[in-house]
Motif scaffolding. Structure first.
Motif, PDB file in Angstrom:
ATOM      1  N   UNK A 145     -48.733  62.174  39.100  1.00  0.00           N
ATOM      2  CA  UNK A 145     -48.430  60.779  39.446  1.00  0.00           C
ATOM      3  C   UNK A 145     -47.801  60.158  38.204  1.00  0.00           C
ATOM      4  N   UNK A 146     -46.490  59.930  38.249  1.00  0.00           N
ATOM      5  CA  UNK A 146     -45.777  59.459  37.068  1.00  0.00           C
ATOM      6  C   UNK A 146     -45.817  57.930  37.023  1.00  0.00           C
ATOM      7  N   UNK A 147     -46.339  57.404  35.934  1.00  0.00           N
ATOM      8  CA  UNK A 147     -46.357  55.945  35.760  1.00  0.00           C
ATOM      9  C   UNK A 147     -45.403  55.540  34.671  1.00  0.00           C
ATOM     10  N   UNK A 148     -45.272  54.262  34.456  1.00  0.00           N
ATOM     11  CA  UNK A 148     -44.350  53.740  33.441  1.00  0.00           C
ATOM     12  C   UNK A 148     -44.804  54.124  32.040  1.00  0.00           C
ATOM     13  N   UNK A 149     -46.111  54.065  31.797  1.00  0.00           N
ATOM     14  CA  UNK A 149     -46.642  54.297  30.441  1.00  0.00           C
ATOM     15  C   UNK A 149     -47.559  55.534  30.415  1.00  0.00           C
ATOM     16  N   UNK A 150     -48.403  55.650  31.450  1.00  0.00           N
ATOM     17  CA  UNK A 150     -49.279  56.830  31.553  1.00  0.00           C
ATOM     18  C   UNK A 150     -49.049  57.525  32.882  1.00  0.00           C
ATOM     19  N   UNK A 151     -49.345  58.823  32.860  1.00  0.00           N
ATOM     20  CA  UNK A 151     -49.202  59.614  34.076  1.00  0.00           C
ATOM     21  C   UNK A 151     -50.447  60.458  34.281  1.00  0.00           C
ATOM     22  N   UNK A 152     -50.727  60.745  35.534  1.00  0.00           N
ATOM     23  CA  UNK A 152     -51.877  61.591  35.854  1.00  0.00           C
ATOM     24  C   UNK A 152     -51.377  62.962  36.258  1.00  0.00           C
ATOM     25  N   UNK A 153     -52.053  63.987  35.727  1.00  0.00           N
ATOM     26  CA  UNK A 153     -51.728  65.360  36.118  1.00  0.00           C
ATOM     27  C   UNK A 153     -53.011  66.010  36.636  1.00  0.00           C
ATOM     28  N   UNK A 163     -55.176  62.429  32.044  1.00  0.00           N
ATOM     29  CA  UNK A 163     -54.371  61.202  31.845  1.00  0.00           C
ATOM     30  C   UNK A 163     -53.607  61.381  30.545  1.00  0.00           C
ATOM     31  N   UNK A 164     -52.279  61.457  30.621  1.00  0.00           N
ATOM     32  CA  UNK A 164     -51.470  61.628  29.405  1.00  0.00           C
ATOM     33  C   UNK A 164     -50.384  60.558  29.363  1.00  0.00           C
ATOM     34  N   UNK A 165     -49.735  60.404  28.200  1.00  0.00           N
ATOM     35  CA  UNK A 165     -48.643  59.430  28.131  1.00  0.00           C
ATOM     36  C   UNK A 165     -47.458  59.977  28.921  1.00  0.00           C
ATOM     37  N   UNK A 207     -44.526  59.657  28.097  1.00  0.00           N
ATOM     38  CA  UNK A 207     -43.681  60.240  27.034  1.00  0.00           C
ATOM     39  C   UNK A 207     -43.918  61.752  26.956  1.00  0.00           C
ATOM     40  N   UNK A 208     -45.219  62.122  26.971  1.00  0.00           N
ATOM     41  CA  UNK A 208     -45.549  63.551  26.878  1.00  0.00           C
ATOM     42  C   UNK A 208     -45.136  64.286  28.147  1.00  0.00           C
ATOM     43  N   UNK A 211     -41.496  64.943  27.917  1.00  0.00           N
ATOM     44  CA  UNK A 211     -41.144  65.923  26.876  1.00  0.00           C
ATOM     45  C   UNK A 211     -41.579  67.341  27.255  1.00  0.00           C
TER      46      UNK A 211
END
Lengths: 68, 68, 68, 68, 68, 68
Positions: free
Chosen positions: E17-25, E37-39, E41-42, E45
């Motif tokens: 689930x891609x968010x603006x600042x954080x995303x869930x994998x 829960x990761x940034x 950005x990561x 990348x």
């Protein structure tokens, strides 16, 4: 006792900011407001609403101590 | 406000278990006892004693929420 | 010393990504860029802007160690 | 880049306090000393010694921000 | 072994689930789904996609224990 | 579901290192061994023994992701 998590602070949900991936929940406890960051997945599954009773749960390793 | 850390719960230190590397501090707040794990280095530098006033400090990302 | 939190790294804010619930702040320190995730509530209350001086704050329990 | 962990601060180990279960490692980085708490199991497996080069590793969610 | 982080659980990415600042994998491991829960950005990348192999990485201090 | 904590990995306790303040518990799950750091207070109250069934519990914010 079924968990190693030491801190369970009782209170009432006073604010919810629902985000796409994470959501913020504020719980009013007797010691003041506690802000929590949880996945929106959990927010939806727990079906929390403002006014609900809730426990703020924190592992002891995550708690720092400061002088007032 | 000078910090992003959202949670500062006031209380009184009721127990200290001093270890070689880490120490446990229990703080009695109006919402119940909060257990904290800090480095013994910090315990010694802060010169905390049972009976002292203290703040339990927690980042919002570290707080989970549960149904009572 | 008023806090048990051991790590306070001085630097300058070089980037802010403001989200609805959480925001990312990048702080350029002498040891390289440090990325932080804080609540947008805190970002707004601290009124941080790119170019401001800031401290990246981390509890020792949250720091791992790796071989280069 | 192989990890989501954002913060890897290079430095040299300047102090190790070895405990039975956890150990503290202090890493001198260009931005100042970073204190880390790791399992003694890891300390022994990594065979770290004072003077070794090391990286202090921190997830962005664990980093708070403060005004100097 | 190059890191003090003790827990590396192998699995396959089953949801992002891609968010603006954080995303869930979500990573499907042999022990069940692990949510992370990761940034964002990561996420960008690392160029992760559903179906990719991945490791869920957790510091031992962040793991609690409960009775089933 | 009663908790926002997303990750509960079932397994069997295969090792306990009891310390004065903190203790390490290793849980063998289907995805490999998970190492946990809890307060010795919790270890004693939960009366855990090697061979017991247990759940390794982790908040999603504490889980990083890496490429194998």
């Amino acid at each position: 006792m079924k968990t190693s998590l030491r801190n369970h602070l009782k209170g009432k949900i006073v604010n919810i900011i629902r985000g796409q991936v994470v959501s913020e929940i504020e719980i009013e406890t007797a010691a003041g407001t506690v802000a929590s960051m949880i996945t929106t997945h959990s927010l939806d599954h727990l079906e929390f609403k403002v006014g609900d009773s809730a426990l703020a749960v924190v592992k002891a390793t995550e708690v720092g101590v400061e002088k007032p």
